[in-house]
Design a protein around this motif. Structure first.
Motif, PDB file in Angstrom:
ATOM      1  N   VAL A 211       0.838  -1.208   0.000  1.00 27.05           N
ATOM      2  CA  VAL A 211       0.000   0.000   0.000  1.00 27.05           C
ATOM      3  C   VAL A 211       0.870   1.254   0.000  1.00 27.05           C
ATOM      4  O   VAL A 211       0.561   2.241  -0.675  1.00 27.05           O
ATOM      5  CB  VAL A 211      -0.963  -0.013   1.202  1.00 27.05           C
ATOM      6  N   GLU A 212       1.980   1.223   0.743  1.00 23.08           N
ATOM      7  CA  GLU A 212       2.883   2.377   0.759  1.00 23.08           C
ATOM      8  C   GLU A 212       3.518   2.593  -0.612  1.00 23.08           C
ATOM      9  O   GLU A 212       3.684   3.740  -1.048  1.00 23.08           O
ATOM     10  CB  GLU A 212       3.970   2.179   1.823  1.00 23.08           C
ATOM     11  N   TYR A 213       3.842   1.513  -1.315  1.00 21.01           N
ATOM     12  CA  TYR A 213       4.384   1.649  -2.667  1.00 21.01           C
ATOM     13  C   TYR A 213       3.339   2.253  -3.604  1.00 21.01           C
ATOM     14  O   TYR A 213       3.665   3.100  -4.445  1.00 21.01           O
ATOM     15  CB  TYR A 213       4.836   0.288  -3.199  1.00 21.01           C
ATOM     16  N   ILE A 214       2.091   1.816  -3.467  1.00 21.97           N
ATOM     17  CA  ILE A 214       1.034   2.377  -4.308  1.00 21.97           C
ATOM     18  C   ILE A 214       0.863   3.863  -4.013  1.00 21.97           C
ATOM     19  O   ILE A 214       0.732   4.682  -4.941  1.00 21.97           O
ATOM     20  CB  ILE A 214      -0.292   1.615  -4.098  1.00 21.97           C
ATOM     21  N   HIS A 215       0.868   4.227  -2.741  1.00 23.44           N
ATOM     22  CA  HIS A 215       0.755   5.636  -2.371  1.00 23.44           C
ATOM     23  C   HIS A 215       1.877   6.444  -3.009  1.00 23.44           C
ATOM     24  O   HIS A 215       1.645   7.517  -3.579  1.00 23.44           O
ATOM     25  CB  HIS A 215       0.795   5.768  -0.849  1.00 23.44           C
ATOM     26  N   ASN A 216       3.091   5.918  -2.963  1.00 24.60           N
ATOM     27  CA  ASN A 216       4.230   6.641  -3.526  1.00 24.60           C
ATOM     28  C   ASN A 216       4.195   6.669  -5.049  1.00 24.60           C
ATOM     29  O   ASN A 216       4.637   7.653  -5.658  1.00 24.60           O
ATOM     30  CB  ASN A 216       5.536   6.047  -3.006  1.00 24.60           C
ATOM     31  N   PHE A 217       3.662   5.628  -5.651  1.00 25.08           N
ATOM     32  CA  PHE A 217       3.446   5.645  -7.104  1.00 25.08           C
ATOM     33  C   PHE A 217       2.538   6.811  -7.500  1.00 25.08           C
ATOM     34  O   PHE A 217       2.808   7.527  -8.463  1.00 25.08           O
ATOM     35  CB  PHE A 217       2.855   4.293  -7.527  1.00 25.08           C
ATOM     36  N   THR A 218       1.488   7.043  -6.710  1.00 23.39           N
ATOM     37  CA  THR A 218       0.591   8.167  -7.026  1.00 23.39           C
ATOM     38  C   THR A 218       1.300   9.504  -6.829  1.00 23.39           C
ATOM     39  O   THR A 218       1.043  10.456  -7.572  1.00 23.39           O
ATOM     40  CB  THR A 218      -0.694   8.129  -6.172  1.00 23.39           C
ATOM     41  N   LEU A 219       2.193   9.584  -5.839  1.00 25.35           N
ATOM     42  CA  LEU A 219       2.926  10.837  -5.610  1.00 25.35           C
ATOM     43  C   LEU A 219       3.847  11.163  -6.784  1.00 25.35           C
ATOM     44  O   LEU A 219       3.964  12.328  -7.176  1.00 25.35           O
ATOM     45  CB  LEU A 219       3.743  10.741  -4.319  1.00 25.35           C
ATOM     46  N   VAL A 220       4.508  10.143  -7.315  1.00 24.05           N
ATOM     47  CA  VAL A 220       5.402  10.351  -8.457  1.00 24.05           C
ATOM     48  C   VAL A 220       4.631  10.971  -9.615  1.00 24.05           C
ATOM     49  O   VAL A 220       5.054  11.961 -10.225  1.00 24.05           O
ATOM     50  CB  VAL A 220       6.052   9.022  -8.908  1.00 24.05           C
ATOM     51  N   HIS A 221       3.451  10.399  -9.902  1.00 24.87           N
ATOM     52  CA  HIS A 221       2.663  10.877 -11.032  1.00 24.87           C
ATOM     53  C   HIS A 221       1.987  12.212 -10.720  1.00 24.87           C
ATOM     54  O   HIS A 221       1.851  13.071 -11.613  1.00 24.87           O
ATOM     55  CB  HIS A 221       1.656   9.812 -11.448  1.00 24.87           C
ATOM     56  N   ASP A 222       1.583  12.416  -9.468  1.00 27.48           N
ATOM     57  CA  ASP A 222       1.022  13.719  -9.063  1.00 27.48           C
ATOM     58  C   ASP A 222       2.041  14.829  -9.299  1.00 27.48           C
ATOM     59  O   ASP A 222       1.705  15.908  -9.803  1.00 27.48           O
ATOM     60  CB  ASP A 222       0.632  13.708  -7.579  1.00 27.48           C
ATOM     61  N   ASP A 223       3.277  14.583  -8.893  1.00 33.81           N
ATOM     62  CA  ASP A 223       4.325  15.605  -9.046  1.00 33.81           C
ATOM     63  C   ASP A 223       4.561  15.940 -10.516  1.00 33.81           C
ATOM     64  O   ASP A 223       4.807  17.094 -10.871  1.00 33.81           O
ATOM     65  CB  ASP A 223       5.630  15.133  -8.395  1.00 33.81           C
ATOM     66  N   LEU A 224       4.480  14.916 -11.361  1.00 35.12           N
ATOM     67  CA  LEU A 224       4.617  15.149 -12.797  1.00 35.12           C
ATOM     68  C   LEU A 224       3.474  16.021 -13.320  1.00 35.12           C
ATOM     69  O   LEU A 224       3.691  16.984 -14.051  1.00 35.12           O
ATOM     70  CB  LEU A 224       4.608  13.814 -13.547  1.00 35.12           C
ATOM     71  N   MET A 225       2.242  15.665 -12.933  1.00 33.10           N
ATOM     72  CA  MET A 225       1.076  16.405 -13.419  1.00 33.10           C
ATOM     73  C   MET A 225       1.078  17.849 -12.930  1.00 33.10           C
ATOM     74  O   MET A 225       0.696  18.767 -13.656  1.00 33.10           O
ATOM     75  CB  MET A 225      -0.213  15.709 -12.964  1.00 33.10           C
ATOM     76  N   ASP A 226       1.520  18.032 -11.680  1.00 32.18           N
ATOM     77  CA  ASP A 226       1.491  19.369 -11.082  1.00 32.18           C
ATOM     78  C   ASP A 226       2.737  20.192 -11.393  1.00 32.18           C
ATOM     79  O   ASP A 226       2.777  21.394 -11.109  1.00 32.18           O
ATOM     80  CB  ASP A 226       1.336  19.257  -9.561  1.00 32.18           C
ATOM     81  N   GLY A 227       3.772  19.529 -11.919  1.00 30.88           N
ATOM     82  CA  GLY A 227       5.017  20.237 -12.193  1.00 30.88           C
ATOM     83  C   GLY A 227       5.778  20.617 -10.938  1.00 30.88           C
ATOM     84  O   GLY A 227       6.598  21.546 -10.956  1.00 30.88           O
ATOM     85  N   ASP A 228       5.535  19.892  -9.835  1.00 31.18           N
ATOM     86  CA  ASP A 228       6.209  20.215  -8.580  1.00 31.18           C
ATOM     87  C   ASP A 228       7.696  19.848  -8.657  1.00 31.18           C
ATOM     88  O   ASP A 228       8.062  18.817  -9.222  1.00 31.18           O
ATOM     89  CB  ASP A 228       5.559  19.471  -7.414  1.00 31.18           C
ATOM     90  N   GLU A 229       8.509  20.690  -8.051  1.00 27.55           N
ATOM     91  CA  GLU A 229       9.958  20.481  -8.118  1.00 27.55           C
ATOM     92  C   GLU A 229      10.569  19.963  -6.831  1.00 27.55           C
ATOM     93  O   GLU A 229      11.746  19.606  -6.806  1.00 27.55           O
ATOM     94  CB  GLU A 229      10.648  21.790  -8.534  1.00 27.55           C
ATOM     95  N   SER A 230       9.788  19.921  -5.747  1.00 23.47           N
ATOM     96  CA  SER A 230      10.333  19.383  -4.489  1.00 23.47           C
ATOM     97  C   SER A 230       9.254  18.631  -3.726  1.00 23.47           C
ATOM     98  O   SER A 230       8.068  18.923  -3.842  1.00 23.47           O
ATOM     99  CB  SER A 230      10.890  20.508  -3.614  1.00 23.47           C
ATOM    100  N   ARG A 231       9.698  17.636  -2.974  1.00 23.76           N
ATOM    101  CA  ARG A 231       8.829  16.856  -2.084  1.00 23.76           C
ATOM    102  C   ARG A 231       9.682  16.290  -0.972  1.00 23.76           C
ATOM    103  O   ARG A 231      10.758  15.759  -1.214  1.00 23.76           O
ATOM    104  CB  ARG A 231       8.122  15.724  -2.841  1.00 23.76           C
ATOM    105  N   ARG A 232       9.153  16.401   0.258  1.00 25.60           N
ATOM    106  CA  ARG A 232       9.863  15.873   1.434  1.00 25.60           C
ATOM    107  C   ARG A 232      11.292  16.398   1.512  1.00 25.60           C
ATOM    108  O   ARG A 232      12.230  15.670   1.862  1.00 25.60           O
ATOM    109  CB  ARG A 232       9.853  14.336   1.427  1.00 25.60           C
ATOM    110  N   GLY A 233      11.458  17.664   1.152  1.00 26.68           N
ATOM    111  CA  GLY A 233      12.755  18.302   1.294  1.00 26.68           C
ATOM    112  C   GLY A 233      13.784  17.914   0.261  1.00 26.68           C
ATOM    113  O   GLY A 233      14.984  18.146   0.454  1.00 26.68           O
TER     114      GLY A 233
END
Length: 329
Positions: A72-94
């Motif tokens: 489940v943690e891997y799935i959650h992190n998979f969504t974060l990877v793709h969220d960051d791509l969609m949002d164009g975010d340049e940083s996460r968790r420092g």
């Protein structure tokens, strides 16, 4: 009563080793490194903690739920990877996001790899085949619903939607993976389908309360504690329960409604304008309305698991529900 925040820290530490044990030293090396970046970095790990606790709460062997927790943690992190791509975010968790560090193609593949690894782990769970199928149903439906919720969020961007649409969106975006972790953990622990479904509903309500309160913090939280300006959501025009309630409450006051809408979504709104928008929401009773709704969700969640026998894991589930609407105060 267990301190949910401290208990989460303890469980996160216990799960750290297993979370870091499933991605081996295969080729290509850069894909392995990219796949490890988010899950190995840490975080609250509320979803994996939920899986383990719900297994224990139904009388199961908590260690058997650890692989599911990792999945489940891997799935959650998979969504974060793709969220960051969609949002164009340049940083996460420092740290720099994966697409910044490794490029867009590798980031997409790292997300896909985490997703695939999660289901590989679930297929190796030490439980009867029927229970594994049920756990897979919860998890796979959660990922499907999460994609729907993400697209609804994209579609809703810049729009004022109804309260019902907003609640459905956050249920799909936030609650369903919590719920899959909870119900899956219960199934691993030997729960029957009725018990697993009750625990699923518990987690849905906790997730809703969590997100409604998160929206509240975005407006009313202390920036020194939340780490973000409480003007951000107003400037972005984020549609929340507070916003939908304010607009409904002001439907007979055209002047004040127009004033509120003129500030909401104004990217260069001043601090004074943001303060005015907040005051309008307060005067409309919308801040209290949102908090009352968040509390009601949590109370309903706790009532849903009242039938479970008393245990430390049940106590944690109750504390976690309360913690979801009592953060950073």
């Amino acid at each position: 009563m267990i301190d949910a925040k401290e208990y989460l820290k303890k469980m996160s530490a216990e799960l750290d080793g297993p979370i870091k044990s499933y991605i081996g030293n295969e080729e290509p090396e850069n894909l392995m490194e990219a796949s490890r970046q988010y899950p190995y970095r840490g975080g609250k790990r509320m979803r994996p903690a939920m899986a383990v606790a719900c297994c224990g709460a139904v009388g199961g062997d908590r260690s058997k739920a650890v692989p599911l927790a990792v999945a489940v943690e891997y799935i959650h992190n998979f969504t974060l990877v793709h969220d960051d791509l969609m949002d164009g975010d340049e940083s996460r968790r420092g740290m720099a996001t994966i697409h910044v560090n490794y490029g867009m193609p590798t980031a997409v593949l790292a997300g896909d790899a985490l997703f695939a690894k999660a289901f590989q782990i679930i297929c190796d769970l030490d439980i009867p085949a029927e229970r594994m199928r049920d756990a897979l149903r919860y998890v796979s439906k959660a990922v499907w619903d999460l994609a729907r919720g993400q697209q609804m969020d994209v579609n809703n961007e810049g729009q004022i939607v109804t309260e019902e649409v907003y609640l459905e969106t956050i249920k799909l975006k936030t609650s369903v993976l919590f719920a899959a972790a909870a119900a899956g953990g219960a199934l691993v622990g030997g729960a029957d389908r009725k018990t697993a479904e009750a625990i699923n509903e518990y987690a849905i309500e906790v997730g809703l309360g969590f997100q409604i309160f998160d929206d509240y913090l975005g407006i009313m939280g202390n920036p020194a504690k939340t780490g973000k300006s409480n003007c951000n959501d107003i400037r972005k025009g984020k549609c929340t329960v507070m916003v939908t309630h304010t607009i409904e409450a002001l439907k007979d006051d055209a002047a004040k409604l127009a004033e509120f809408k003129s500030i909401l979504g104004k990217m260069d709104a001043t601090e004074e304008e943001c303060a005015r928008a907040k005051q309008i929401m307060k005067d409309a009773g919308s801040i209290d309305y949102a908090m009352d709704m968040a509390r009601a969700k949590v109370n309903r969640a706790i009532e849903t698991i009242a039938f479970l026998p008393e245990s430390e894991d049940k106590e944690f589930m109750i504390s976690l529900a309360n913690y979801s609407i009592d953060r950073e105060l």
